[in-house]
Design a protein around this motif. Structure first.
Motif, short mmCIF file in Angstrom:
data_model
loop_
_atom_site.label_atom_id
_atom_site.label_comp_id
_atom_site.label_asym_id
_atom_site.label_seq_id
_atom_site.Cartn_x
_atom_site.Cartn_y
_atom_site.Cartn_z
N GLU A 206 0.83 -1.19 0.00
CA GLU A 206 0.00 0.00 0.00
C GLU A 206 0.87 1.26 0.00
O GLU A 206 2.04 1.23 0.38
CB GLU A 206 -0.93 0.01 1.21
CG GLU A 206 -0.25 0.32 2.53
CD GLU A 206 0.45 -0.87 3.17
OE1 GLU A 206 0.93 -0.70 4.33
OE2 GLU A 206 0.53 -1.93 2.54
N SER A 207 0.28 2.36 -0.43
CA SER A 207 0.94 3.65 -0.35
C SER A 207 0.93 4.14 1.09
O SER A 207 0.01 3.84 1.86
CB SER A 207 0.25 4.67 -1.26
OG SER A 207 0.31 4.27 -2.60
N ARG A 208 1.95 4.88 1.43
CA ARG A 208 2.05 5.42 2.78
C ARG A 208 2.43 6.89 2.71
O ARG A 208 3.09 7.32 1.77
CB ARG A 208 3.07 4.64 3.61
CG ARG A 208 2.68 3.19 3.82
CD ARG A 208 3.43 2.58 4.96
NE ARG A 208 2.94 1.24 5.27
CZ ARG A 208 3.29 0.56 6.34
NH1 ARG A 208 4.14 1.07 7.21
NH2 ARG A 208 2.80 -0.63 6.57
N ARG A 209 2.00 7.62 3.73
CA ARG A 209 2.30 9.04 3.79
C ARG A 209 2.96 9.36 5.12
O ARG A 209 2.51 8.91 6.17
CB ARG A 209 1.00 9.85 3.66
CG ARG A 209 1.24 11.34 3.44
CD ARG A 209 -0.08 12.07 3.38
NE ARG A 209 -0.50 12.56 4.70
CZ ARG A 209 -1.73 12.94 5.01
NH1 ARG A 209 -2.68 12.86 4.10
NH2 ARG A 209 -2.01 13.39 6.22
N HIS A 244 11.77 9.50 -6.44
CA HIS A 244 12.97 8.70 -6.59
C HIS A 244 12.74 7.31 -6.02
O HIS A 244 12.06 7.15 -5.00
CB HIS A 244 14.16 9.36 -5.87
CG HIS A 244 14.65 10.60 -6.55
ND1 HIS A 244 14.23 11.86 -6.19
CD2 HIS A 244 15.51 10.78 -7.59
CE1 HIS A 244 14.82 12.76 -6.96
NE2 HIS A 244 15.61 12.12 -7.81
N ALA A 245 13.32 6.32 -6.70
CA ALA A 245 13.21 4.94 -6.24
C ALA A 245 14.09 4.72 -5.02
O ALA A 245 15.24 5.15 -4.98
CB ALA A 245 13.62 3.99 -7.36
N ALA A 256 9.60 7.51 -3.61
CA ALA A 256 9.45 8.53 -2.58
C ALA A 256 9.37 9.90 -3.24
O ALA A 256 10.20 10.23 -4.10
CB ALA A 256 10.61 8.48 -1.60
N ALA A 257 8.39 10.69 -2.84
CA ALA A 257 8.24 12.03 -3.40
C ALA A 257 7.66 12.97 -2.35
O ALA A 257 6.65 12.65 -1.72
CB ALA A 257 7.35 12.02 -4.64
N PRO A 258 8.28 14.13 -2.15
CA PRO A 258 7.67 15.15 -1.29
C PRO A 258 6.42 15.72 -1.97
O PRO A 258 6.26 15.65 -3.19
CB PRO A 258 8.75 16.22 -1.18
CG PRO A 258 10.00 15.60 -1.71
CD PRO A 258 9.57 14.55 -2.68
N GLY A 259 5.54 16.31 -1.17
CA GLY A 259 4.34 16.92 -1.71
C GLY A 259 3.51 17.55 -0.62
O GLY A 259 3.98 17.72 0.52
N ASP A 271 5.11 5.35 -2.45
CA ASP A 271 4.26 4.48 -3.25
C ASP A 271 5.03 3.23 -3.67
O ASP A 271 6.26 3.28 -3.83
CB ASP A 271 3.77 5.21 -4.50
CG ASP A 271 2.85 6.37 -4.17
OD1 ASP A 271 2.01 6.20 -3.27
OD2 ASP A 271 2.97 7.43 -4.81
N PRO A 272 4.34 2.11 -3.89
CA PRO A 272 5.03 0.92 -4.39
C PRO A 272 5.69 1.20 -5.73
O PRO A 272 5.10 1.83 -6.61
CB PRO A 272 3.90 -0.12 -4.53
CG PRO A 272 2.82 0.37 -3.62
CD PRO A 272 2.90 1.86 -3.64
#
Length: 280
Positions: A206-209, A244-245, A256-259, A271-272
């Motif tokens: 799952e995606s995580r924040r 970035h992976a 992984a991405a900031p936002g 995200d996977p």
């Protein structure tokens, strides 16, 4: 349905010029949505502003009335829908929105209040408000394959000797802290992605924040890092940073991405990673 032009000033005040508002005793009604109750700030969930006019001294065209929301009127954080009429039952369409004064705004002393008029998905006028005390404003974000560096400004508090930035797993109990540098109100930190991508207890798809907080001193409560001092009411599709992976034990890795969240709070999303395509 009435139409309102909006002019925002750098102090937080907003002027509404409304066409086709009913007379006499016309009123502009600001009503906070029920799902916002319980967020930062208190006070009333409805504010009434008298409409007076005309907004222009002369000229042909529809009648225009004016309402002013002073910066001194405190609005709790949330989304405020805008109506006219004595019973507040006539929605207002957005007209021209002049929000240039909000860009790179520097707040005064006291709680940081931000207000941005915006059009809703169904074509109505609304107001997004924030009320933070203290407030950590995110600034420049630099992304690298292994992590990100963040600069910002702290309002209403000062950095201590052992200030930290903390990533908190949304909906979980995991945290990760890194050192913060800076002095007075300016802060900076570098957050590696690796610790955020680890999956204790086995792989997860799952995606995580991870939400980002600033801890000015070891014994102080965390301050949510956000970006609210501009003219963008929802930054999710506007401030998009490179992903970035990141290797993760027992998985194909993470992206992984900031936002930003829908509240313009700063975060890192994991995200996977896409599964590798088999070589024929």
């Amino acid at each position: 349905m009435c139409t309102a032009d909006c002019i925002a000033d750098s102090a937080g005040g907003i002027t509404f010029d409304v066409t086709d508002a009913a007379r006499p005793g016309a009123t502009l009604v600001l009503r906070r949505r029920a799902d916002a109750v319980g967020t930062h700030g208190g006070g009333d969930d409805e504010v009434r502003l008298p409409l007076t006019g005309p907004a222009t001294a002369s000229g042909a065209g529809p009648a225009r009335l004016r309402a002013v929301l002073p910066s001194t009127v405190e609005l709790a954080e949330g989304h405020w829908d805008i109506f006219t009429g004595t019973s507040g039952d006539r929605p207002v369409r957005p007209g021209i929105r002049d929000v240039r004064a909000l860009i790179d705004r520097v707040p005064g002393t006291g709680p940081v209040a931000a207000r941005v008029p915006y059009p809703t998905a169904d074509g109505r006028l609304a107001l997004r408000t924030w009320l933070r005390a203290p407030h950590a404003e995110a600034g420049t974000v630099r992304c690298a394959p292994a992590g990100m560096s963040v600069e910002g400004v702290l309002y209403g508090a000062e950095l201590g000797e052992h200030a930290r930035a903390e990533a908190r797993l949304h909906g979980g109990d995991r945290t990760h802290r890194v050192a913060v540098t800076g002095r007075g109100g300016v802060f900076a930190f570098t957050l590696p992605y690796g610790p955020l991508a680890e999956e204790p207890g086995g792989p997860g798809g799952e995606s995580r924040r991870w939400d980002l907080w600033l801890l000015p001193a070891p014994d102080t409560a965390g301050i949510r890092i956000s970006r609210i001092l501009d003219d963008i009411w929802d930054k999710r599709a506007i401030h998009v940073y490179p992903a970035h992976a990141v290797p993760a034990h027992g998985t194909d890795g993470r992206l992984a991405a900031p936002g930003y969240t829908h509240d313009n709070d700063f975060c890192v999303r994991l995200d996977p990673a896409p599964a590798p395509v088999p070589t024929p």
